[in-house]
Design an enzyme around this catalytic site. Structure first.
Site, mmCIF file in Angstrom:
data_model
loop_
_atom_site.group_PDB
_atom_site.id
_atom_site.type_symbol
_atom_site.label_atom_id
_atom_site.label_comp_id
_atom_site.label_asym_id
_atom_site.label_seq_id
_atom_site.Cartn_x
_atom_site.Cartn_y
_atom_site.Cartn_z
ATOM 1 N N GLU A 114 -74.569 71.427 -53.218
ATOM 2 C CA GLU A 114 -73.586 71.895 -52.224
ATOM 3 C C GLU A 114 -72.755 73.043 -52.793
ATOM 4 O O GLU A 114 -72.567 74.069 -52.131
ATOM 5 C CB GLU A 114 -72.674 70.736 -51.798
ATOM 6 N N HIS A 173 -73.975 68.465 -44.604
ATOM 7 C CA HIS A 173 -74.288 67.038 -44.616
ATOM 8 C C HIS A 173 -75.111 66.745 -45.874
ATOM 9 O O HIS A 173 -76.041 67.487 -46.192
ATOM 10 C CB HIS A 173 -75.070 66.658 -43.353
ATOM 11 N N ASP A 190 -73.821 65.414 -36.441
ATOM 12 C CA ASP A 190 -74.897 65.860 -37.336
ATOM 13 C C ASP A 190 -76.128 66.357 -36.576
ATOM 14 O O ASP A 190 -77.257 66.024 -36.916
ATOM 15 C CB ASP A 190 -75.326 64.703 -38.264
HETATM 16 C C1 GAR Z 1 -69.844 66.158 -49.305
HETATM 17 O O1 GAR Z 1 -70.886 65.646 -50.074
HETATM 18 C C2 GAR Z 1 -70.303 66.408 -47.884
HETATM 19 O O2 GAR Z 1 -71.648 66.751 -47.793
HETATM 20 C C3 GAR Z 1 -70.056 65.071 -47.269
HETATM 21 O O3 GAR Z 1 -68.818 64.656 -47.785
HETATM 22 C C4 GAR Z 1 -68.742 65.126 -49.128
HETATM 23 C C5 GAR Z 1 -67.357 65.705 -49.352
HETATM 24 O O4 GAR Z 1 -67.146 65.894 -50.714
HETATM 25 N N1 GAR Z 1 -70.031 65.164 -45.836
HETATM 26 C C6 GAR Z 1 -70.483 64.204 -45.043
HETATM 27 O O5 GAR Z 1 -70.938 63.148 -45.478
HETATM 28 C C7 GAR Z 1 -70.423 64.515 -43.548
HETATM 29 N N2 GAR Z 1 -71.164 63.580 -42.791
HETATM 30 P P1 GAR Z 1 -65.911 66.733 -51.244
HETATM 31 O O6 GAR Z 1 -64.665 66.196 -50.532
HETATM 32 O O7 GAR Z 1 -65.865 66.467 -52.698
HETATM 33 O O8 GAR Z 1 -66.162 68.164 -50.911
#
Ligand code: GAR
Length: 192
Positions: free
Chosen positions: A173, A103, A144
């Site tokens: 991340e 998250h 979450d």
């Molecule tokens: C990421 O930043 C992840 O943390 C978020 O979606 C993005 C996906 O990016 N997740 C959430 O917000 C879950 N609640 P990506 O498709 O480029 O990996």
């Protein structure tokens, strides 16, 4: 160990995870599960030759949540990387202690339904927070909510916008998520 990545966005985290485990003998990303036709992550899967499962809402929430399909592929760990649907109880029960989520904020703040991607960073900036970060946590049947595995913080600078903050968070991340997955895998009981 077989990983399934659930993602519905651009899939940049999925790409990093696939890359991190490329060439390892005992960990394999063997499935990308997606609920959004045309999502960027499907392009990542195609480029990497990872099979995909496009899931349908009714079947995910009312049926057995694709448990049979996942069990049939001998999935050991489910990794949510930008997956926005709540995980149904049937799936949580089928994979106890085997589903992790990332998250883009410091939970329990800025979590819950509707709090994803850009919305999270907008809310963090609007609230004048001095720091944000990432939370990697176990998944239970609430949004979450499960036990945190790792949190990493980042400073929110006065000039940050949702876009600049999103960039910083994505970098965090990419750096931490694959390593945490690796650590989690080393502690998983060796049965499915
Ligand atoms: C990421 O930043 C992840 O943390 C978020 O979606 C993005 C996906 O990016 N997740 C959430 O917000 C879950 N609640 P990506 O498709 O480029 O990996």
């Amino acid at each position: 160990m077989n990983l399934a990545i659930f993602a519905s966005g651009t899939g940049t985290n999925a790409a990093r995870i696939i890359d991190y485990f490329r060439g390892t003998v005992n960990v394999k990303v063997c499935l990308i599960v997606c609920n959004k036709p045309g999502a960027g992550v499907l392009g990542v899967a195609e480029k990497e030759g990872v099979p995909t499962l496009l899931i349908e809402k009714e079947q995910f929430f009312r049926g057995e949540a694709y448990v049979d399909e996942l069990k049939g592929k001998n999935i050991d760990l489910i990794v949510l990387a930008g997956f926005l649907w709540k995980i149904p109880e049937a799936l949580v029960r089928a994979y106890p202690g085997r589903i992790v989520n990332i998250h883009p904020a410091l939970l329990p703040k800025y979590g819950g339904k509707g709090m994803y991607g850009r919305h999270v960073h907008e809310a963090v900036i609007a609230a004048g927070e001095k720091e944000s970060g990432i939370t990697i946590h176990w998944v239970d049947e609430h949004y979450d909510h499960g036990e945190p595995i790792r949190q990493v913080k980042v400073i929110v600078e006065p000039g940050d916008t949702p876009e600049t903050l999103a960039k910083k968070i994505h970098l965090l991340e990419y750096e931490h998520f694959p390593k945490v997955i690796e650590e989690v895998l080393t502690h998983l009981p060796n049965h499915r």
